[in-house]
Design a protein around this motif. Sequence first.
Motif, PDB file in Angstrom:
ATOM      1  N   VAL B  20      -1.351   2.009  -1.671  1.00 57.69           N
ATOM      2  CA  VAL B  20      -1.699   1.074  -0.748  1.00 57.69           C
ATOM      3  C   VAL B  20      -1.450  -0.057  -1.551  1.00 57.69           C
ATOM      4  CG1 VAL B  20      -3.916   0.467  -2.679  1.00 57.69           C
ATOM      5  CG2 VAL B  20      -4.147   0.065  -0.121  1.00 57.69           C
ATOM      6  N   ASP B  21      -0.770   0.179  -2.502  1.00 58.00           N
ATOM      7  CA  ASP B  21       0.355  -0.965  -2.741  1.00 58.00           C
ATOM      8  C   ASP B  21       1.663  -0.737  -2.353  1.00 58.00           C
ATOM      9  OD1 ASP B  21      -1.511  -1.488  -4.521  1.00 58.00           O
ATOM     10  OD2 ASP B  21      -0.786  -0.151  -5.745  1.00 58.00           O
ATOM     11  N   TYR B  23       1.891  -0.944   0.948  1.00 58.91           N
ATOM     12  CA  TYR B  23       1.699  -0.608   2.327  1.00 58.91           C
ATOM     13  C   TYR B  23       1.586  -2.923   2.785  1.00 58.91           C
ATOM     14  CZ  TYR B  23      -0.691   3.294   3.852  1.00 58.91           C
ATOM     15  OH  TYR B  23      -1.133   4.443   4.513  1.00 58.91           O
ATOM     16  N   PRO B  24       2.644  -3.697   3.069  1.00 59.71           N
ATOM     17  CA  PRO B  24       2.286  -4.393   3.876  1.00 59.71           C
ATOM     18  C   PRO B  24       1.374  -5.143   3.770  1.00 59.71           C
ATOM     19  CG  PRO B  24       3.121  -3.366   5.794  1.00 59.71           C
ATOM     20  CD  PRO B  24       2.885  -2.267   4.850  1.00 59.71           C
ATOM     21  N   GLU B  25       0.968  -6.851   3.133  1.00 61.82           N
ATOM     22  CA  GLU B  25      -0.463  -7.149   3.032  1.00 61.82           C
ATOM     23  C   GLU B  25      -0.874  -6.977   4.622  1.00 61.82           C
ATOM     24  OE1 GLU B  25      -2.763  -8.748   0.322  1.00 61.82           O
ATOM     25  OE2 GLU B  25      -0.993  -7.760   0.286  1.00 61.82           O
TER      26      GLU B  25
END
Lengths: 393, 105
Positions: B20-21, B23-25
Motif C-alpha cells: 500500500v505504501d 501506491y501514489p497518494e
Amino acid sequence: MPKKVVSGNYAAAYAAKHARVEVVAAYPITPQTSIIEKIAEFIANGEVENLQYVPVESEHSAMAACIGASATGARAFTATSAQGLALMHEMLHWAAGARLPIVMVDVNRAMAPPWSVWDDQTDSLAQRDTGWLQFYAENNQEVYDGVLMAFKIAEHEKVNLPVMVVESAFILSHTYDVVDMPEQEEIDEFLPPRKPLYTLTDFENPFSVGALGTPADYYEFRYKIAKAMEEAKKVIKEVGKEYGERFGRDYSQMIELYKTDDAEIVFMGMGSLMGTVKEAVDMLRSEGYKVGAAKVRWFRPFPKEELYELAKNVEGIAVLDRNFSFGQEGILFNEAKGVLYNTDAKPIMKNYIVGLGGRDLTVNDVKTIAKNMREIIQKGKLDREIEWYHLKR
Amino acid sequence: MNTLFGEKKAKAEKMVFKSVDEYPEAPITLGTTLSNFTGDWRTFMPVIDESKCIKCYICWKFCPEPAIYIKEDGYTAVDYDYCKGCGICANECPTKAISMVREEK
C-alpha cells in the motif's frame, strides 16, 4: 484586529476572499445565495485579484468545475444548501477520491418535501460517507474561522481531502453579528499558497486522474483515504492550536467542552443550537444542576478518543440531534453510541430529536430535557431511547 | 505499414504495486491509461484463423477497445493486453475466421 458586523453568509464570503481563493463555482440556492452574491461583488468592485467566478447551470456542475480547478492546483471554493448539496452528491465522491482539497460552505437546510428553507442538519450528514471532512459552526465567528482553518487542513500534505464548513440556515446565514477578521498579512502568513499533490497542467508528464481502478488496485486507494482521515485528527488539532496562538480563538479540541469537569449530565450536539444549550447550562448550574455541554465541532473525522475521555466521567449524555436517519435514530446519537460500545465508559445515553426544519429549541426546552435526564439517572433506566421532543401529542 | 489502419499500441510498463505504501497518494495513472492493462478481464479469447481471413478489416472496425491491429502482412491480430473478450469481432466476421476460445489462466 478589524471587526465587522456581518451575517454568517458574509462571514463565509469574507473568509473565502481572505483565503485568496482562485476559483469559485457556485449555483445560487436559498439560503446560500448571499455568499456567492458577496463574492461576485468583491470581483465587480475589483477588491480581489486572480479570482475566477465560474457561472454554472447546476450544483452538480459547480462541484465538477471546482474539481477541475482544484486538479490544476488552484484553490477552489463553493457553497450550497440542502437539495443543491444532494445534487452534488456524486461529485463529492470524486473530489475526495481524487484527493482534492476543495472547501465548501453548506448552509444547513431541511430536505424537501415538504418544501422548507429552514435549519436541519440532515442534508450535510447524509454526505458523511463521501470522504469530506465536516466542521459545524456555532456562530458567525466560527463560520469565518472554520473556512480559514478548512483550507489549511484540507491542503495539509498528510490530508489532501475536501472540507465542508456547515452553518445553520437563517439562524446564522442571515443573522448579523460581530466577527473579528485578522489583517490580510497575518492570514497570508497562516495560510500560504497551496502546494498541490499533483497538477493537471503539467504538460511535460501527462497523466489521467481518476482512471480505472481494477479490483487489484481500488482497495488500496480506499485505505489511503481512511488513513488520511485519521491523520487529519492530528492536523486539525495542530491547526486549531496555531489558529488560537495567532488569532486568539483556540480550536485545538475537536469537541468543545463547556463546564463538563464535574458534570453528571452532558448535552451533546452540533452547530448553532449549542449556543442555546450553553446559555441553558449556565441557568441550570445556578439552579443546582451539574450539567455541561459538549459541542461536536468536527463530525468527520469523528473525535472518538475525545468522546471516550468525556464519557468516562459522566453519568448521562443527552444527544440533541437536529437530524434523523429514517429507520434508525439521530445520526450523531448513532455515531456516539457506536463509539462507546467497545469501551468501559457506559453512560446512559438518550436521543432527543429537536428543531427539525427550523423549529425553535429554546433555553426552556433544554431545561425540560435536563429534568428528564435527571429522572432517568435517578431511576438508572431509560424511559425511551429516542424522543421526538417537539411532537404535538 | 500504413498507419491509417492502426498499429499495435505502444508498449507501456504495467504498473505493479506490491504494498500500500508504494501506491501514489491519489489515484492517478502515469502515462495515461496505456499502462492500465484491461486484458485480464477476459474469459474467452478471440483466435484468428488466417486461412479463412479475407482482410476485410470488419473486425478491426468493430473492435470497441480498439485491441485489433493490422500486421505488416495485412492480416489482423489481437492485442491481448487490452482485449476484454467481448466477442464482437467473432460475431461480425463474415467468413467465421475468428473463434472465441475459453482461456486457461
